[in-house]
Write a protein that holds these residues in place. Structure first.
Motif, mmCIF file in Angstrom:
data_model
loop_
_atom_site.group_PDB
_atom_site.id
_atom_site.type_symbol
_atom_site.label_atom_id
_atom_site.label_comp_id
_atom_site.label_asym_id
_atom_site.label_seq_id
_atom_site.Cartn_x
_atom_site.Cartn_y
_atom_site.Cartn_z
ATOM 1 N N PHE A 57 0.789 -1.235 0.000
ATOM 2 C CA PHE A 57 0.000 0.000 0.000
ATOM 3 C C PHE A 57 0.822 1.287 0.000
ATOM 4 N N ALA A 86 -3.396 0.455 -6.188
ATOM 5 C CA ALA A 86 -4.111 0.779 -4.956
ATOM 6 C C ALA A 86 -4.976 -0.373 -4.451
ATOM 7 N N CYS A 87 -5.142 -1.413 -5.281
ATOM 8 C CA CYS A 87 -5.971 -2.554 -4.895
ATOM 9 C C CYS A 87 -5.218 -3.477 -3.939
ATOM 10 N N ALA A 118 -8.536 -2.403 2.464
ATOM 11 C CA ALA A 118 -8.844 -1.778 1.167
ATOM 12 C C ALA A 118 -10.080 -0.898 1.214
ATOM 13 N N THR A 122 -7.708 1.770 -0.381
ATOM 14 C CA THR A 122 -7.797 1.806 -1.846
ATOM 15 C C THR A 122 -8.316 3.148 -2.357
ATOM 16 N N ASN A 125 -5.653 5.891 -1.630
ATOM 17 C CA ASN A 125 -4.488 5.848 -2.513
ATOM 18 C C ASN A 125 -4.822 6.337 -3.919
ATOM 19 N N GLN A 252 -1.775 -8.343 -7.890
ATOM 20 C CA GLN A 252 -2.801 -7.419 -7.437
ATOM 21 C C GLN A 252 -4.188 -7.898 -7.848
#
Length: 304
Positions: A57, A86-87, A118, A122, A125, A252
């Motif tokens: 992350f 970002a995942c 997340a 997520t 990000n 990812q």
């Protein structure tokens, strides 16, 4: 790559719902391997987990940003790479970690913790790095991303199946033992089949645009693996843990990325093609890396 953002992938609402279900089934099958004791053990020695989450992350999004400054791809492609970075880690990472001789318990725990995280990390990000990189800032400005909606999407698709799988494992252990292996193989077969069918349905689009994007995707994926291994090495983790962190960072959840792209970015062509290519390539590169690791014997002093 002119016109890539004008293309419409053959990926309608029905396909999107089907992908939701497939990812939920995959997550459920992974959760059948999880017990609360796994989390307690990780929390008693959290360093590998924290290093892995930081690699995923923090390190990967930062490397993505630096790569975009150098390569300067089409804004929508850049936005797709930012979203993928970002995942949380992909579910197939646990299978690949096992093949690589890594720490599977750490890999599964990273997947679980990253999936829960997340919900907040997520969208944060995506907003941070998307706004820092000037070419993608305009995309974010004209896109209404509701963090609550993202959280609900992630919860129903990933976290709810995670909880259900753990409950089955805890309350119906005999059932979990019987269905664990078949479910994991079945879910992986269904996921791979779906990707292949989706690829076939959009073959003309991929033929036209993939050659211009695949090099960027390969570079991005290589940076992800490299960043994971260097972060784990810098933290002085064991070899088995390094392998887990490396694979977890480089694999990812591009399936989640595609769902978010179609749900919140209107299926923007460059984003969708980049995420779809990621989903195909990281499976190939991950299996190759796992085979490479498997040929290298883990030193006795590094098996903890």
């Amino acid at each position: 790559m002119n016109g890539i953002d004008d293309v419409a992938l053959n990926f309608d609402a029905g396909n999107l719902k089907l992908l939701n279900v497939i990812l939920a089934v995959v997550m459920f099958s992974i959760a059948l391997d999880l017990r609360m004791d796994d989390f307690r053990r990780i929390l008693r020695g959290p360093k590998p987990l924290l290093v892995g989450l930081a690699s995923q992350f923090l390190v990967l999004p930062a490397l993505t940003f630096l790569m975009l400054l150098v390569v300067n791809p089409l804004p929508s492609v850049a936005m797709g790479l930012i979203l993928v970075a970002a995942c949380p880690g992909g579910n197939i990472s646990n299978f690949m970690t096992h093949r690589a001789g890594g720490n599977v318990a750490l890999s599964v725990s990273m997947t679980a913790f990253a999936t829960v995280g997340a919900i907040i990390i997520t969208p944060a990000n995506v907003a941070l790095w998307g706004n820092l990189y000037a070419p993608t800032r305009e995309i974010l400005q004209r896109t209404e991303i509701d963090p609550v909606a993202v959280a609900i999407t992630v919860s129903f698709m990933l976290i709810l199946p995670l909880i259900l799988g753990m409950l089955v494992n805890a309350r119906f252990t005999a059932v979990a033992d019987k269905i664990r292996c078949p479910m994991q193989w079945l879910s992986m077969a269904i996921f791979i089949t779906f990707i292949l069918v989706a690829l076939a349905a959009n073959w003309g689009i991929f033929q036209h645009f993939a050659t211009a994007i695949i090099g960027i995707v390969i570079l991005h994926n290589a940076l992800a693996f490299m960043g994971g291994y260097l972060a784990a090495t810098a933290a002085n983790l064991s070899e088995r843990d390094r392998r887990s962190v490396t694979i977890e960072t480089g694999i990812q959840n591009s399936g989640l990325g595609l769902i978010l792209i179609f749900a919140f970015f209107g299926g923007l062509g460059g984003m969708a093609v980049a995420a779809a290519l990621w989903g195909i390539w990281h499976a190939i590169s991950g299996l190759a890396l796992a085979a490479f690791f498997a040929r290298r014997e883990v030193p006795e002093c590094a098996t903890s």
